[in-house]
Design a protein around this motif. Structure first.
Motif, short mmCIF file in Angstrom:
data_model
loop_
_atom_site.label_atom_id
_atom_site.label_comp_id
_atom_site.label_asym_id
_atom_site.label_seq_id
_atom_site.Cartn_x
_atom_site.Cartn_y
_atom_site.Cartn_z
N TYR A 174 0.81 -1.22 0.00
CA TYR A 174 0.00 0.00 0.00
C TYR A 174 0.84 1.27 0.00
O TYR A 174 0.49 2.25 -0.66
N LEU A 175 1.94 1.28 0.75
CA LEU A 175 2.72 2.49 0.91
C LEU A 175 3.17 3.10 -0.42
O LEU A 175 2.99 4.31 -0.63
N PRO A 176 3.75 2.33 -1.35
CA PRO A 176 4.17 2.95 -2.62
C PRO A 176 3.02 3.56 -3.41
O PRO A 176 3.16 4.62 -4.02
N PHE A 177 1.83 2.91 -3.40
CA PHE A 177 0.68 3.47 -4.11
C PHE A 177 0.22 4.77 -3.45
O PHE A 177 -0.13 5.73 -4.13
N TYR A 178 0.24 4.79 -2.13
CA TYR A 178 -0.14 6.02 -1.41
C TYR A 178 0.79 7.16 -1.78
O TYR A 178 0.34 8.28 -2.07
N LEU A 179 2.09 6.89 -1.75
CA LEU A 179 3.06 7.93 -2.08
C LEU A 179 2.89 8.40 -3.52
O LEU A 179 2.93 9.61 -3.80
N GLN A 180 2.72 7.45 -4.46
CA GLN A 180 2.57 7.82 -5.87
C GLN A 180 1.33 8.67 -6.08
O GLN A 180 1.35 9.64 -6.86
N GLN A 181 0.25 8.33 -5.38
CA GLN A 181 -0.98 9.10 -5.52
C GLN A 181 -0.83 10.51 -4.96
O GLN A 181 -1.55 11.43 -5.37
N HIS A 182 0.10 10.69 -4.01
CA HIS A 182 0.28 11.99 -3.37
C HIS A 182 1.52 12.71 -3.87
O HIS A 182 2.19 13.44 -3.13
#
Length: 670
Positions: free
Chosen positions: A352-360
């Motif tokens: 989840y963490l990489p997707f969260y960062l990419q989205q932000h």
């Protein structure tokens, strides 16, 4: 405090002693390796490919869905242009000259040309004159042989430089069109800007945010909400060179609206030329023209979508956290369910963490996600192995004692759960193997008792090792016979394959054994094997003073009778249809249908034939199936097959049985 420190030091010394220097050093090496992979996986071969795939996946999911961009327009040479002009490479420059003059009057903010003018053409004077007259800031493609030697020679570079001098002074300037894909040919990042090159085309056309001038992070690719309209408007360049078209005021006004106030990129949409893989390619299956990539970069810059860079210290901290979590999990000594939940939680967090960062708007290019997973696994495995080794000395003694009268896997299970020694039984579907050494009883009367013991112990130890190596449970020894089963106490998906391979390996081991007996020992017969699958009651039986883990039931008797039937059928290993079909192995050949001794129900029997190809086994099976139905042609084919294979006693026996079988298609054994 001193006492506590002393106890801690003693524990550390005891742990180091139990591990031993070699294992301690190996564990440390694996932990260091895990940390390095978790930090530098983007620079590690093989792991790098996985990182690229994961980045592309999250980049595509995070890419914004947009309406058609109203700040950028693409004017392109396409296949229709090439057909109309009759020129492919280099493209027709008269069309470019006419288009530039017309676009220059339409109020474009800037013009970027992704076409390299690197060799002379007859229409160059018209193009030079058009460039000299430009009022709109215009940027012309430039490439050097030093930075693009596979595409540009030194002479081509010099021609570009001379052409730029010819159109000076004016509003035409050089801009770099250098793009750089990763090792897997996917273009994910803004390219580095080597010294000596002019600004890259998107930077040159709109130098709004200085931070983009040296930016080498990931390109933010956009996806269209309306796939038919696309992210950017695309106009064929010949449209602007068509005098008849622009003689119509309405048409001229319509195209002027497509240009006014926009940045115009001119280049190619030509099949198989200047195409790149991008992170979106994995989801769309389409490649992207270099001109469109410049448009995405320009749009990213105009929207000031500058992803934040993750600092090196944060990457180190994340790597240490990944390795630390693997170590803590390995040392937790948890039961299966809590361990599975904890592992699932950690995997979910890593995912989840990489997707969260990419989205932000955090640039996750270079974020070692797959490296974290690999590092976690290495740390978990290394520390878990070391932790298990620490208690191995105590377990080794107990397991050795239990192993004298229980199979190893049962002994290990009892060590984990002492209540397993209680008397109980349960129904299980198991694969049963029976073996027998032909003529050993008669042999035992012909040689010294000491030699009998030596030979028997060697033989049984060899076959026992095969059973245990294939994950089986040794039920018992009956003289020279070995009884083993698969499917209890632990059932595995590949129990059938394990049992089949073990049974054949036991036969082969018997052949090796009898060919290597000491001098003076009479000839020993071959090992006969029976394999069956069926239901049995499995568990600990006996009394409180003596417990035997064994299996009871008809399946055990069937396997024993299959082993015994080898003698009459002149086979080496007989397998029931149930066992053959559930084994997952395709190496069996059919040997007819028989009624085993003491039984009333016919059973189809098979024998391993690994020496035959799949096609040969299929043809043989077809012949046997038809011969059992008493087809004269098939019976003759089977006889011919036996004649062609004089050493195959099993087939000769099958010929006899088919000629003497009952009306039901089976043969009753004595």
């Amino acid at each position: 405090m001193v006492r506590r420190q002393s106890d801690g030091a003693r524990r550390r010394r005891r742990v180091a002693r139990q591990l031993g220097p070699a294992r301690l050093i190996t564990t440390a090496i694996f932990l260091v390796l895990a940390l390095l992979i978790a930090r530098f996986s983007w620079r590690t071969p093989f792991v790098l490919d996985a990182e690229g795939v994961l980045f592309d996946f999250r980049s595509a999911l995070a890419s914004p869905m947009v309406d058609q961009d109203k700040s950028i327009a693409l004017v392109v040479y396409d296949e229709d242009t090439l057909r109309l002009t009759g020129k492919r490479s280099p493209v027709d420059r008269t069309v470019l000259a006419k288009a530039l003059k017309r676009i220059d009057t339409m109020g474009a903010k800037s013009i970027g040309i992704d076409i390299l003018i690197d060799q002379p053409q007859a229409e160059d004077p018209a193009l030079v004159e058009a460039f000299r007259s430009m009022k709109t800031p215009t940027w012309l493609a430039y490439a050097s042989s030093a930075t693009a030697e596979e595409k540009t020679t030194y002479s081509q570079q010099k021609f570009v430089e001379q052409f730029l001098r010819d159109v000076a002074p004016g509003n035409v300037h050089a801009s770099s069109i250098r793009l750089e894909a990763d090792a897997d040919n996917v273009l994910r990042r803004w390219p580095p800007r080597p010294n000596g090159l002019p600004p890259i085309l998107p930077n040159a056309m709109s130098p709004a945010n200085p931070a983009f001038q040296k930016f080498t992070g990931s390109v933010e690719y956009r996806q269209p909400r309306d796939s038919e309209r696309g992210v950017f408007s695309v106009i064929p360049i010949q449209t602007f060179a068509d005098d008849a078209m622009f003689a119509v005021p309405e048409a001229a006004a319509m195209f002027a609206d497509q240009i006014r106030g926009r940045h115009v990129l001119i280049g190619g949409h030509i099949q198989d030329i200047d195409l790149f893989l991008t992170p979106l390619t994995r989801s769309t299956g389409k490649q992207t023209w270099g001109l469109d990539i410049f448009a995405h970069m320009l749009a990213q810059q105009l929207d000031n979508r500058l992803p934040r860079h993750i600092p090196s210290w944060a990457l180190w901290l994340a790597a240490v956290a990944a390795i630390g979590s693997g170590v803590v999990t390995a040392l937790g000594n948890m039961r299966a369910t809590p361990l599975a939940l904890l592992m699932a939680l950690q995997i979910a967090l890593i995912g989840y963490l990489p997707f969260y960062l990419q989205q932000h708007l955090v640039d996750t290019y270079g974020l070692p996600v797959f490296g974290w997973v690999v590092g976690w696994i290495l740390a978990f495995t290394a520390v878990g192995t070391a932790a298990r080794a620490i208690g191995s000395e105590q377990r080794k003694f107990a397991q050795s004692a239990l192993g004298k009268y229980l199979p190893r896997d049962i002994a290990a299970e009892i060590l984990r759960d002492p209540d397993g020694l209680k008397l109980h039984g349960e129904k299980r579907e198991i694969f049963v193997v029976f073996t027998d050494l032909e003529g050993f009883t008669k042999l035992s009367h012909a040689i010294e008792p000491e030699m009998v013991a030596t030979l028997l112990n060697t033989y049984l130890e060899t076959l026992s090792d095969i059973v245990l190596d294939h994950g089986g449970t040794i039920d018992k020894f009956v003289g020279d016979a070995v009884v083993a089963f698969w499917g209890a106490p632990i059932a595995r998906p590949d129990d059938g394959e394990r049992a089949g391979r073990a049974a054949w390996a036991m036969y082969e081991a018997g052949e090796v054994f009898r060919k290597n007996v000491p001098d003076g020992v009479p000839t020993i017969g071959r090992t006969r094997v029976g394999l069956h699958h069926g239901e049995a009651i499995v568990g600990n039986f006996g009394g409180e003073g003596r417990i035997q883990y064994t299996a009871l039931g008809d399946s055990m008797n069937t396997a024993a009778r299959l082993e015994s039937a080898n003698k009459q059928l002149e086979t080496r290993m007989l397998v029931s249809r149930e066992a053959a079909e559930l084994s997952g192995l395709d190496w069996y050949r059919p040997l007819g249908c028989v009624v085993l001794r003491g039984r009333s129900t016919p059973i189809d029997v098979f024998e391993p034939a690994p020496h035959l190809t799949p096609d040969e086994r299929a043809r043989f099976a077809d012949i046997v199936a038809r011969a059992i139905k008493r087809e004269p042609v098939a019976i003759e084919e089977l006889k011919n097959y036996a004649d062609q294979h004089p050493d195959d006693a099993a087939v000769r026996n099958l010929v006899y049985r088919t000629n003497n079988q009952s009306d039901g298609g089976y043969y009753v054994l004595d």
